[in-house]
Design an enzyme around this catalytic site. Structure first.
Site, PDB file in Angstrom:
ATOM      1  N   HIS A  91       0.876  -1.165   0.000  1.00 25.99           N
ATOM      2  CA  HIS A  91       0.000   0.000   0.000  1.00 25.99           C
ATOM      3  C   HIS A  91       0.915   1.218   0.000  1.00 25.99           C
ATOM      4  O   HIS A  91       1.894   1.238   0.748  1.00 25.99           O
ATOM      5  CB  HIS A  91      -0.864  -0.047   1.269  1.00 25.99           C
ATOM      6  CG  HIS A  91      -2.014   0.902   1.233  1.00 25.99           C
ATOM      7  ND1 HIS A  91      -1.855   2.262   1.291  1.00 25.99           N
ATOM      8  CD2 HIS A  91      -3.352   0.679   1.146  1.00 25.99           C
ATOM      9  CE1 HIS A  91      -3.055   2.833   1.239  1.00 25.99           C
ATOM     10  NE2 HIS A  91      -3.977   1.900   1.144  1.00 25.99           N
ATOM     11  N   ARG A 140      -5.517  10.168  -1.230  1.00 24.05           N
ATOM     12  CA  ARG A 140      -4.986  10.494  -2.557  1.00 24.05           C
ATOM     13  C   ARG A 140      -6.137  10.733  -3.534  1.00 24.05           C
ATOM     14  O   ARG A 140      -6.089  11.641  -4.351  1.00 24.05           O
ATOM     15  CB  ARG A 140      -4.099   9.360  -3.071  1.00 24.05           C
ATOM     16  CG  ARG A 140      -2.744   9.339  -2.393  1.00 24.05           C
ATOM     17  CD  ARG A 140      -1.893   8.197  -2.919  1.00 24.05           C
ATOM     18  NE  ARG A 140      -2.457   6.898  -2.573  1.00 24.05           N
ATOM     19  CZ  ARG A 140      -2.802   5.952  -3.448  1.00 24.05           C
ATOM     20  NH1 ARG A 140      -2.616   6.147  -4.730  1.00 24.05           N
ATOM     21  NH2 ARG A 140      -3.322   4.818  -3.049  1.00 24.05           N
TER      22      ARG A 140
END
Ligand SMILES: Cc1cc2nc3c(=O)[nH]c(=O)nc-3n(C[C@H](O)[C@H](O)[C@H](O)COP(=O)(O)OP(=O)(O)OC[C@H]3O[C@@H](n4cnc5c(N)ncnc54)[C@H](O)[C@@H]3O)c2cc1C
Ligand code: HEM
Ligand code: SF4
Ligand code: F3S
Ligand code: FES
Lengths: 237, 117, 110, 585
Positions: free
Chosen positions: D242, D264
């Site tokens: 991740h 994000r």
């Protein structure tokens, strides 16, 4: 931080404590302190954790007399000078050192009918639910409980009354009572009206004051009191 | 020591309200039988009752009586507050408001009471 | 150790007592002016069915209310349970009632 | 502690682990097994309170119409896995997810977020061509596991909590599984549990990396046991990283934990050591590129920087407005604040972090393994994801296949009986577990750190042959050194240090397999990136790796992927189907 060494007192049993000197680090949680002791100073120290981010609810302990998630409590928040005292979670039987047996807590969760009672099956479509309906808002209020038992440890009624189901289990019952999908209304009302039920709660509010998730079991229990009182008048019992 | 630490760690407003309510309840439960016994003297021994009633004029007893009335008030408003919390679907701030209103009006009443005697 | 029934009884008696206590306090404020005497008390309320009901209700309510309250405390703080707990509740309740009834009898009827 | 001290215990169906897979298996086994079947659930922690299913944030992938179809979900899964998935498994996953989500809502009692018309709300993770992910805020796993846990707790299955499985014990002829040896962690005693069928659902967990997201109880125990039992493991090089794990220093368990994807997605920016945004140097989608791409971008920036004071890169949200961030990402902001960082106004240091393990035991679509009586579901099973797992397919996989395992076991036991174990293997596994208790005590932690640094550096986000070789040498060193580290045997009850030792044992064993499989794959697919072989290779010739313990140690072979449903370059979607149904942001 006042010092680079922390003085950590760990309650190993009701009459034995050990004091450890633990180096202070930046970004150190209470769980990190306990882990440091086990990994470096006393390999026999027992405690429990899993997720390390406040999701599993298995790391709660008494920190300076207050029940807390240790994985999400920065040590600076609890240090008294450079000292801290850590003990096993209150109101539950101790297995060893800082690890408690959580079975009574979960037995009560089940005893409060804290389980979905559904009529639909996997062959039925998913029921539409209005998220803004007042019932759903009420149900959602307590849904993020991670059953960490912090509230259970904070409650003096639990301490004095072994049968009392306790804040988390009752909050779950209230959530289900408001869940439009749940068909267990009578079973739930019955379960929370017994000798260990919601009526034992004195609204002392420690559950809500200490819940690390900012949940409010006290108000949920008040909801159960209203619900049961209403049905008392309606059904005469 | 430990007990004290345990208690201070639990002290927050609602908990204090709970402990106050409980202690006042206990004291009332202890005092009430005494009060009843004194009143019953009216039947058996009116003179002694008068004696007691005169005692209430003196400072200590007056203070004690005042204390009990005060406890009764504390317990009653505590109890009413509790029942409001449990039964009225009000918001917490509404309840705080109501409780403070009750407490303030009671305080004013008490002031009159004190003036009266 | 409170179930729904005990809880309801405790709350109903509490609600009942609230106006009675307020009434009682008001009377006290009024009566206390100029001091209290046995004769005064008796003169005011003796023989009055209304006062009998007033204080009679209070006594019944407080006996129930106090007994249930003490029961919770006896369990939580005193560790009493089972039969001992039931007995202690009834003793407290009946005791309160007996003493109260005697007092009401004394001031209103006798 | 002697062999004769082992407590013997029998049951019909034994389930190891209480994540989505284990709990669903328990429920389904109860529904499908004949009346009177004894079901036992054994778990390293407390029921439902350990494992990663609880930690699921983003949600659950399921095609529920609105233009989305099982076919589309399937194609996304195959494309995401770069044509390596076992297609039959991937298909079953996508198809059954539809049933499972209804079961979760209607029978288990989960509540997932709704649209204003009352229907389920769905969103799109990176790599998906439809709004597909069902969720409960960003705490989806808590809702799923809490509801499952309640059901199982109320169901009366036998509970063996804080029981750690340490060895699979076959029958004497080795053809079938007789039972499982475990340690009752609370007492330190051993228990041998025989069962007609055993489900392994211990959830993998790549925690041999310096930075990792899974819960502390997950240490590859299941795969290590399966390896020893001679089972085949596939795709073992496939470790998903991740991109944004919290970096809070060496001394806190918070380090490595996930800062959610949504940061994000919402416009969070990644900033390197010189204060510049860099993701657009690597991919046109910038910070919104898929996990593997962003992880590699960050890894590359980290290597360019030799400032020892700053290891990772920064994620910065403040340009979106601190109040907006505080409101939208309350949980993340609080979590950072607890470690002393201000996500809303400041910037927070992040690193890629090992998150999920695509590799696992070879199983068929009904979760059966090559060994009679052993079934595997969830993260322990290989095949459904290939080289990359789409966000939202993990929990779908564990719940779908856990349920299938329960059904399969419930049906299979009818014709099965309890089997006698090979006492020699039992004795060997017992000796293996008590081994450290007879050595001179020493610290386990330094070795674990050594392994984690090594795996991170040499078998991490980007790999080379030379690095992997160094890695293998280093793993062997740690592995040997571990055998010289003893554990204080004063009390075995809740002796965490003993379990740390056993954890590291499993991690060493599987680290070696990961490194070897990584070396065997001489191309770059999905999560596996070889700097010396950056090309993916032709899809038609796709092969997956198969590792197995033999007399020569761990060997890795390659097998061709069977394109049983769709071939590379083709699709099962109608010809006129749009590329994506997701509205571009
Ligand atoms: C932080 C985080 C976020 C995630 N978010 C998502 C997401 O948004 N969507 C998604 O689809 N997936 C997500 N995943 C992945 C997902 O959690 C996993 O794919 C899935 O939950 C695995 O389920 P499982 O049942 O196989 O294993 P787990 O849920 O991990 O359960 C494993 C169980 O086995 C037990 N166990 C381990 N070893 C032993 C032993 N030796 N003996 C006995 N018991 C043992 C463990 O204690 C645990 O109970 C996320 C993972 C993490 C870590
Ligand atoms: C005047 C009106 C009164 C009201 C409104 C009132 C209200 C209440 C309420 C609501 C409770 C429940 C508290 C809880 O569950 O925590 C309670 C408890 C109690 N009351 Fe009263 N009460 C009154 C008068 C009295 C009197 C006169 C006595 C004296 C015998 C008394 C003795 C008690 C006791 C001993 C308790 C138990 C306290 C506890 O459990 O913490 N009350 N009261
Ligand atoms: S209500 Fe809060 S404190 Fe209580 S168990 Fe749930 S999360 Fe923990
Ligand atoms: S602390 Fe306990 S008494 Fe009631 S309000 Fe909470 S459950
Ligand atoms: S370790 Fe999971 S809540 Fe603390």
């Amino acid at each position: 931080m006042t010092s680079s060494v922390l003085k950590v007192t760990i309650e190993r049993s009701s009459d034995a404590q050990d004091v450890f000197e633990v180096p202070a680090f930046e970004s150190q949680t209470v769980l990190d302190v306990v882990s440091w002791v086990q990994q470096n100073a006393d390999p026999t120290l027992s405690y429990r954790f899993a997720c390390r981010v406040g999701m599993c609810g298995s790391c709660a302990m008494m920190v300076n007399g207050v029940p807390r998630w240790t994985c999400r409590t920065h040590i600076n928040k609890v240090l008294d000078g450079n000292e801290v005292t850590i003990g096993p979670l209150r109101n539950l039987p101790v297995i060893k050192d800082l690890a408690v047996d959580m079975d009574p807590f979960f037995d009560k969760w089940v005893a409060a009918e804290g389980v979905h009672h559904g009529a639909l099956t996997r062959d039925d479509p998913i029921a539409p639910v209005d998220e803004d309906s007042s019932d759903r808002v009420e149900a959602n209020a307590g849904i993020e409980c991670i059953n960490c038992s912090v509230c259970y440890a904070a409650c003096d009624t639990v301490a004095g009354n072994a049968d009392y189901l306790g804040p988390a289990a009752l909050q779950r019952a209230w959530t289900l009572l408001n869940d439009a999908k749940d068909e267990g209304r009578n079973a739930i009302l019955e379960a929370v009206s017994g000798s260990g039920g919601c009526h034992n709660c004195h609204s002392m509010g420690s559950c809500a004051a200490y819940c690390p998730n900012d949940l409010d079991p006290m108000s949920a229990i008040a909801g159960l009191k209203r619900g049961t009182a209403k049905s008392y008048f309606k059904r005469g019992r | 020591m430990r007990a004290a630490a345990g208690i201070t760690s639990r002290a927050h407003p609602l908990w204090l309200a709970y402990i106050l309510h409980r202690l006042s309840g206990i004291v009332l439960a202890l005092f009430l039988p005494l009060h009843f016994w004194v009143l019953a003297l009216a039947m058996t021994d009116p003179v002694r009752l008068d004696g007691f009633l005169h005692l209430t004029e003196t400072g200590v007893v007056k203070l004690a009586e005042f204390g009990l009335v005060f406890l009764l008030a504390v317990h009653m408003f505590g109890g009413l507050r509790l029942m409001a919390m449990e039964w009225l679907p009000w918001t917490p701030s509404q309840k705080t408001l109501a409780a403070s209103a009750a407490a303030i009006s009671f305080l004013i009443a008490m002031l009159f009471f004190l003036k009266a005697i | 150790m409170l179930n729904l029934r005990l809880y309801m009884l405790q709350r109903i008696t509490a609600l009942l007592m609230a106006p009675l206590v307020l009434g009682h306090l008001t009377v006290m404020i009024y009566a206390i002016q100029g001091g209290l005497s046995a004769a005064e008390i008796l003169g005011r309320i003796q023989g009055s069915a209304l006062w009998f009901i007033f204080y009679g209700t209070f006594v019944i309510a407080v006996a129930i209310h106090g007994a249930i309250g003490l029961r919770a405390i006896a369990h939580e703080w005193g560790g009493l349970k089972g039969g001992a707990l039931e007995v202690s509740m009834w003793v407290a309740g009946l005791g309160l009632f007996a003493l109260g009834a005697r007092a009401v009898w004394a001031v209103t009827i006798a | 502690m002697q062999l004769s001290d082992i407590e013997r215990h029998d049951t019909d169906i034994l389930i190891l682990g209480t994540g989505g897979a284990g709990l669903f298996a328990a429920l389904h086994a109860q529904q499908s097994a004949p009346e009177g079947t004894k079901i036992t659930i054994a778990v390293k922690g407390l029921i439902g309170k350990c494992g990663c299913t609880r930690m699921v944030q983003g949600g659950y992938n399921v095609a529920l119409g609105g233009g989305d179809t099982v076919e589309r979900h399937f194609m996304d899964t195959i494309n995401g896995g770069k044509w390596l998935p076992n297609q039959d498994m991937a298909w079953r996953l996508c198809e059954q997810a539809v049933v499972r989500i209804r079961e979760l809502e209607n029978e288990v009692g989960c509540f997932f977020d709704r649209n204003s018309d009352g229907s389920l709300h769905q969103k799109a993770f990176a790599g998906q061509t439809a709004d597909r992910t069902v969720h409960k805020g960003d705490l989806t796993g808590i809702e799923i596991i809490n509801r499952l846990m309640e059901k199982v707790l109320a169901s009366g299955v036998e509970k063996l909590q804080e029981h750690r499985a340490v060895g699979l014990i076959p029958t004497k002829d080795g053809s079938a599984l007789a039972g499982v040896l475990m340690i009752d962690m609370r007492t330190g005693g051993f228990k041998f549990v025989r069962a007609k069928t055993v489900l392994m659902a211990t959830g993998g967990g790549p925690t041999m990396y310096k930075y990792h997201t899974p819960s502390g109880d997950k240490t590859m125990d299941g795969l290590a046991m399966a390896l020893r039992a001679g089972l085949k493991l596939r795709d073992m090089e496939m470790v998903q990283f991740h991109p944004t794990g919290l970096l809070a220093g060496d001394h806190t368990r918070m380090t490595g934990t996930v800062l959610e994807e949504g940061l994000r997605g919402a416009g969070g920016q990644l900033i390197n050591h010189s204060g510049a945004r860099f993701m657009f140097d690597y991919d046109g989608k910038g910070e919104r590129a898929t996990r593997d791409v962003v992880s590699r971008g960050i890894d590359a920036e980290m290597r360019k920087n030799n400032n020892p004071e700053q290891e990772g890169v920064f994620i910065s949200m403040s340009h979106l407005g601190p109040d907006f961030v505080r409101k939208k990402f309350k949980g993340m902001v609080n979590r950072c604040a607890d470690s002393g960082f201000d996500l809303a106004e400041g910037k927070v240091e992040v690193v890629p972090t090992a998150h999920y393990f695509m590799g696992g035991i070879v199983v068929d679509v009904d979760t059966r393994t090559a060994m009679e009586g052993l079934y595997v579901a969830g993260e322990d099973a290989g095949g459904a994801h290939g080289s990359n797992r789409l966000g939202g397919n993990g929990v779908a996989n564990s719940t779908v296949y856990g349920g299938i395992a329960g059904d399969t076991m419930g049906a299979d036991i009818v014709s099965m009986s309890l089997r006698e174990p090979d006492e020699a293997v039992l004795a060997a596994e017992f000796d293996r577990a008590i081994y450290p208790l007879s050595r001179k005590p020493n610290l386990v932690l330094p070795l674990r750190k050594q392994l984690q640094d090594l795996m991170w550096e040499e078998v991490g986000v980007m790999r080379t042959e030379a690095g992997i070789k160094r890695g293998l040498t280093g793993i062997a060193e740690v592995s040997d050194a571990l055998m010289d580290v003893g554990v204080d045997n004063g009390t075995l009850a809740f002796n965490l240090t003993w379990h740390d030792w056993l954890n590291l044992r499993s991690l060493c064993d599987i680290s070696e397999v990961i490194a070897k499989a990584g070396n065997a794959r001489e191309n770059s697919r999905g999560a596996h990136f070889r700097e010396d072989f950056p090309e993916p290779g032709t899809m038609e010739d796709s092969e997956f790796t198969v590792a197995q313990q033999t007399s020569e140690g761990v060997t890795v072979t390659r097998e061709p992927v069977e394109f049983s449903i769709v071939r590379p370059g083709e699709t099962v979607l109608p010809a006129d189907a749009p590329e994506t149904l997701v509205a571009t942001q």
